[in-house]
Scaffold this active site. Structure first.
Site, PDB file in Angstrom:
ATOM      1  CG  ASP A 322      -0.801  -7.286  -1.882  1.00 57.55           C
ATOM      2  OD1 ASP A 322      -2.025  -7.320  -2.038  1.00 57.55           O
ATOM      3  OD2 ASP A 322      -0.214  -6.393  -1.236  1.00 57.55           O
ATOM      4  CB  THR A 324      -0.189  -2.299  -2.606  1.00 56.29           C
ATOM      5  OG1 THR A 324      -1.485  -1.909  -3.039  1.00 56.29           O
ATOM      6  CG2 THR A 324       0.559  -1.099  -2.060  1.00 56.29           C
ATOM      7  CG  ASP A 560       3.940  -4.513   0.732  1.00 57.68           C
ATOM      8  OD1 ASP A 560       2.757  -4.920   0.723  1.00 57.68           O
ATOM      9  OD2 ASP A 560       4.276  -3.394   0.297  1.00 57.68           O
TER      10      ASP A 560
END
Length: 804
Positions: A322, A324, A560
Site C-alpha cells: 500500500d 501510504t 496500515d
C-alpha cells in the site's frame, strides 16, 4: 454472569445463538464512575479474555522434555548408567544440555514476544467520570462506554450510543463485504471494525461471553503450526520411527541372544546401535533457529505474531504494497489550493477549515488541510459524512456565517467529476508529478442522498505533497534482487501512484483498478502484466490477493489503513505498521512496531536463514539415521558384534553433526526458500547414509579378518570408527558449501579435534580408540576416500536429475 439455554435468543446477524445482553443505563457522555468500575471488577464483570496466548515456562519445559525420542534416549541412558562406564553414557548428558538450551532460547523468545506485544497492544478509549481514558483491553468492564473511530476494532459486544457517520465492517464475522451503517441502539459485534466515521458504544458482553472474543486472542497467538518446515520434520520423524522400531528390536535380539560375548558389552553395543538412529537434535535446532530469529527481529522492533510468518515471508514471491505508510510517510502537506471557475479563495478556505473541523478523527490528507486552513469557527456543522475508502470522498453540511446552508464534498477528482471536466486535465498533470490532488466541490443535493456526488460544482483543487520514505528504494531493490515482485496497490489515483513508484525505482505500467476484469482469471492476467494499481477499493484489494494466490503465487500484503484489513487477512503473510489501524495489527502475522518498511528484508533474511539452514542440518542428522539403521540391519544379517560403543557414536555425532549443525543452523543464508522440504532432504540423506554404512561395514569386516586374539574387537571398532568419521566429515564438507572462511575453519576444526583424540593417550583410553598397525588404518583411509568420491558423484547426479 450465567445464562440458561432458555434465555438464549437467535441474533439475526450471528450464525449461532447468543445470550441476551445485560446492560445498565449509563450516561454516554460521562460513562461509568470509578466506584461503579470497582463494583464490576469485584463481581468479575471484566474482559478477562487474554489478548495474547503465550506458553508459560512450565509449558515450554514440558514441550521440550516430554518428547517421544527423549523418552527413548532417557531409558537407554539409565540402562547405560547401570551397566557401562560413564564414557558410554555421554549421549545422555548431551541430550540434557541440548534440551536445556532449547528451553532457555524458547523462553527468551517468549519474553521478547510478550514485551513487544505490550508495545503493540491496542488500548481502547473509555469514558469514566466524564474523562476519556486509554486502558488495556483486559481492563474493560461491563457497561463501559468505549469510543471508536476509523480503524478501531470493536473488542467486546455492545450497543451503539453515539454515531457520527459510523460505518462498521463485519466481514470477518459474517462474510458480508459491505459496511454496515450504525445508529444509536444498534448492536455492535466484537471482531468487527470501523471503516468510517466515529462514535461510542456501551459494553454489554465482556470476557468469554462476548461473541468472537477468541478472535482477539487468536490474532496475537504465538503458534508453531501450519509450517511446511515443521510439518516436514514431523513427517521425517514418523518415517524414522517406523524404521527404527523393528530394526532396534532385531538388533537387541541379535546382540543379546545370538552372540556369546559378555552381556554388559553386548548391551552397551546394542544401545550404541539404537541411539544414533534417533535424530534427537533436529527438532531442538529447528526450535532454537526459530527462537533466535524471533529475538533478532524483536531487537529491530518487529513483532512476529505467528512464528511460521518468518518462514512464510521467506517463501513469498509477490509482495503487495500500500503506497501510504510503506512507500511514503504517513504525513502530508498542502502545497497549493487552486481555485476553479472563479471561486472566492477566502470562501474556499473557510469551507476546507469547516470540513476539517467536522471530522473528529481526520486522516492524513484532512489533517494536512486542517493545518493549512484552520477553522474560523464561523460555520456551524449540521451533518457530516466521514471519508470512506470505498466511496473516495467525505462531506459536510453547514450553516455559513451569513446564515445560508451549504453542502460540500472533498474527495477524488476523477470520482466526483465527469470524464470531460476541464479540471481533470490539470489533475492528471499534477498526478504525473507524484502529487496527490483532492477536489473541493459544492453539492446540489442533500448529504444523505446516495446520489449526492452526481451533481457537484467544482470549487478548488487541493494539492498535497507526500514525503517518500528514505528506505523505500533500497527495500524495493532488495526484493528485486531476490526475485520477489512488488505490486503497489493503492486507493489513490493510478497516475499519481505510478509517479511515486517511479521515484523509488519501481518500473512497470500503472492501471486504474476500476477497469480491471471482474473475473479471477482476467484479473490475474492484468496483475501479472502491471506493477502499479490505483483507485483500488478494499474489496478489490482482497480480490487481487485472491487472484494472485489462485495463480500460484505466495503473497505478502503490507498496509496500515483500515482499508487493508481484508487483504491482509487473506494474504499468505500480512504485514502491518505499528502506527496503523488497530484492526490491521490484529489480523497481520507481522507488525513493524517502528513503522520501518526497511525491516522487511531482515524478516525475509531470517526466514531464509531458518529454512536454508534447517535443510542443511536435517540432511546431516538424517544421514546419521540412515547409516545407523543400515549398519544395524547388516550386523543382524551377518550375525556379528555391533562395531561401536555409545561413546564412539557420541564422539562422531558431536564432531560431524552436533557442533557443526549448531553453527550452520544460525549462520546467514539468503538462498531463496524452495518447497518440498522432505523430498529435498531425503534425496541427499539416503545416498549419503547408504554410502557411509557400506564403507564402514566393509572396513569392519576386513578388520575382523585381519585382527585376531585379545583386543581384536577394540582394533576392529577403531578402524570402523576412523572410516565412518572420514566419510561423515566429507558429508559435512558437502553440506557446508558454498565455502566461506569460517565454514572451512569449522570443517578443519572437527578434523583436528578427531586427530587429537587419536593422538592423546588419555583421550584414546577415554574413547576406547587405538589404531593398531598400519594396514587397516590405511585401508580405512582408502575406503573413505573412495566413498567420498562416490558421494560427490552421487550428490551431483541427484542435483542434476532430481531438481526440486
Amino acid at each position: 454472569m450465567t445464562h440458561t439455554d432458555a434465555d438464549a435468543e437467535l441474533d439475526p446477524v450471528h450464525p449461532v445463538p447468543v445470550p441476551p445482553a445485560r446492560a445498565t443505563q449509563v450516561t454516554p457522555a460521562t460513562g461509568l464512575t470509578w466506584a461503579e468500575v470497582a463494583e464490576r471488577v469485584a463481581r468479575g464483570e471484566v474482559n478477562d479474555v487474554p489478548v495474547r496466548s503465550s506458553r508459560s515456562l512450565a509449558d515450554i519445559v514440558r514441550a521440550n522434555v516430554l518428547t517421544r525420542f527423549n523418552a527413548i534416549i532417557g531409558v537407554l541412558w539409565l540402562i547405560m548408567l547401570c551397566v557401562a562406564p560413564i564414557q558410554d553414557s555421554l549421549f545422555g548428558f548431551v541430550i540434557l544440555a541440548n534440551t536445556g538450551i532449547g528451553i532457555i532460547q524458547e523462553w527468551r523468545a517468549q519474553q521478547t514476544l510478550d514485551a513487544l506485544a505490550v508495545i503493540g497492544e491496542a488500548r481502547p478509549t473509555v469514558r469514566r467520570d466524564g474523562t476519556a481514558t486509554a486502558i488495556s483491553t483486559s481492563d474493560i468492564v461491563l457497561d463501559d462506554v468505549i469510543e471508536i473511530g476509523p480503524g478501531d476494532k470493536v473488542v467486546v459486544d455492545g450497543t451503539c450510543v453515539e454515531a457520527d457517520g459510523l460505518e462498521i465492517d463485519e466481514s470477518l464475522l459474517t462474510g458480508e463485504a459491505d459496511p454496515v451503517v450504525k445508529r444509536p441502539g444498534d448492536p455492535m459485534l466484537s471482531g468487527s471494525f470501523v471503516v468510517a466515521g466515529g462514535g461510542a458504544f456501551q459494553a454489554t458482553r465482556v470476557g468469554r461471553e462476548a461473541y468472537a472474543a477468541q478472535l482477539a486472542e487468536e490474532a496475537s497467538r504465538f503458534t508453531l503450526v501450519h509450517s511446511e518446515l515443521r510439518t516436514g520434520i514431523s513427517t521425517i520423524l514418523k518415517y524414522v520411527t517406523w524404521m527404527m522400531v523393528p530394526t532396534a528390536i532385531a538388533l537387541v535380539v541379535s546382540q543379546l541372544l545370538v552372540k556369546d560375548t559378555d552381556v554388559k558389552d553386548s548391551l552397551a553395543r546394542t544401545v550404541g546401535g539404537i541411539v544414533p538412529m534417533v535424530p534427537e537434535g533436529l527438532v531442538l535446532l529447528t526450535s532454537v533457529a526459530f527462537a533466535i530469529g524471533v529475538i533478532r527481529l524483536g531487537r529491530k522492533q518487529c513483532l512476529v505474531q505467528e512464528l511460521p510468518a518468518i518462514e512464510g515471508l521467506a517463501r513469498v514471491d509477490t509482495v503487495c504494497l500500500d503506497k501510504t505508510g510503506t512507500l511514503t510517510e504517513g504525513g502530508m502537506q498542502v502545497t497549493e489550493v487552486r481555485m476553479l471557475d472563479g471561486s472566492d479563495e477566502r470562501h474556499v478556505r473557510k469551507a476546507l477549515g469547516a470540513l476539517g473541523e467536522s471530522d473528529p478523527r481526520p486522516n492524513a490528507s484532512l489533517q494536512a488541510i486542517i493545518d493549512a486552513c484552520p477553522d474560523s469557527e464561523e460555520w456551524r456543522c449540521v451533518e457530516s459524512l466521514p471519508f470512506s475508502s470505498a466511496r473516495k470522498y467525505s462531506g459536510g453540511s453547514f450553516i455559513e456565517d451569513d446564515g445560508e446552508s451549504s453542502t460540500w464534498l472533498l474527495g477524488a477528482p476523477d470520482v466526483l467529476l465527469p470524464a470531460d471536466a476541464p479540471a481533470l486535465a490539470e489533475t492528471v498533470r499534477l498526478n504525473e508529478r507524484g502529487m496527490r490532488v483532492l477536489l473541493l466541490a459544492r453539492a446540489r443535493r442533500d448529504l444523505d442522498d446516495p446520489e449526492v456526488a452526481r451533481s457537484v460544482v467544482p470549487a478548488a483543487l487541493v494539492v498535497l505533497e507526500q514525503r517518500l520514505r528514505p528506505d523505500a528504494a533500497d527495500t524495493l531493490r532488495f526484493f528485486a534482487e531476490q526475485d520477489v515482485r512488488a505490486k503497489v496497490v493503492s486507493g489513490d489515483n493510478a497516475v499519481s501512484v505510478g509517479a511515486v513508484a517511479a521515484k523509488v525505482g519501481l518500473r512497470g505500467g500503472a492501471v486504474d483498478a476500476r477497469r480491471l476484469p471482474a473475473d479471477r482469471e482476467g484479473m490475474a492476467r492484468e496483475l501479472d502484466g502491471a506493477t502499479v494499481f490505483g483507485r483500488v477499493t478494499p474489496q478489490q484489494k482482497r480480490e487481487m490477493v485472491g487472484a494472485l494466490r489462485w495463480r500460484g503465487h505466495t503473497v505478502a500484503m503490507t498496509g496500515d489503513g483500515v482499508n487493508d484489513v481484508l487483504a491482509l487477512k487473506d494474504a499468505d503473510i500480512g504485514v502491518a505498521m505499528g502506527s496503523g489501524a488497530e484492526a490491521t495489527r490484529a489480523v497481520a502475522q507481522i507488525v513493524l512496531l517502528d513503522n520501518s518498511f526497511a525491516v522487511l528484508p531482515s524478516v525475509v533474511a531470517e526466514g531464509r536463514r531458518v529454512i536454508g539452514n534447517i535443510t542443511r542440518v536435517a540432511t546431516l542428522f538424517l544421514v546419521k539415521t540412515v547409516y545407523s539403521v543400515l549398519l544395524a540391519v547388516l550386523v543382524v544379517c551377518a550375525q556379528v558384534d555391533y562395531p561401536f560403543l555409545p561413546r564412539h557414536l557420541t564422539l562422531l555425532s558431536t564432531l560431524t553433526i552436533g557442533v557443526p549443525a549448531f553453527f550452520l543452523a544460525l549462520a546467514p543464508n539468503r538462498e531463496r526458500a524452495r518447497p518440498h522440504f522432505v523430498r529435498r532432504v531425503m534425496r541427499y540423506a539416503v545416498p549419503g547414509g547408504v554410502v557411509a554404512a557400506a564403507a564402514t561395514f566393509a572396513v569392519y569386516l576386513a578388520a575382523r579378518g585381519h585382527y585376531t586374539g585379545p583386543g581384536a574387537l577394540d582394533a576392529e571398532t577403531s578402524a570402523a570408527t576412523l572410516t565412518l568419521f572420514l566419510v561423515s566429515l566429507w558429508v559435512l564438507a558437502i553440506i557446508a558449501r558454498p565455502y566461506t572462511w569460517w565454514r572451512l575453519a569449522l570443517v578443519a576444526a572437527m578434523a583436528v579435534a578427531f586427530l587429537c583424540v587419536l593422538a592423546v593417550p588419555r583421550l584414546q583410553d577415554f574413547f576406547a580408540l587405538k589404531l593398531v598397525g598400519t594396514a587397516m588404518p590405511w585401508l580405512a583411509v582408502g575406503v573413505a576416500v573412495a566413498a567420498a568420491a562416490v558421494l560427490e558423484a552421487l550428490w551431483r547426479w541427484v542435483g542434476r536429475r532430481c531438481p526440486v
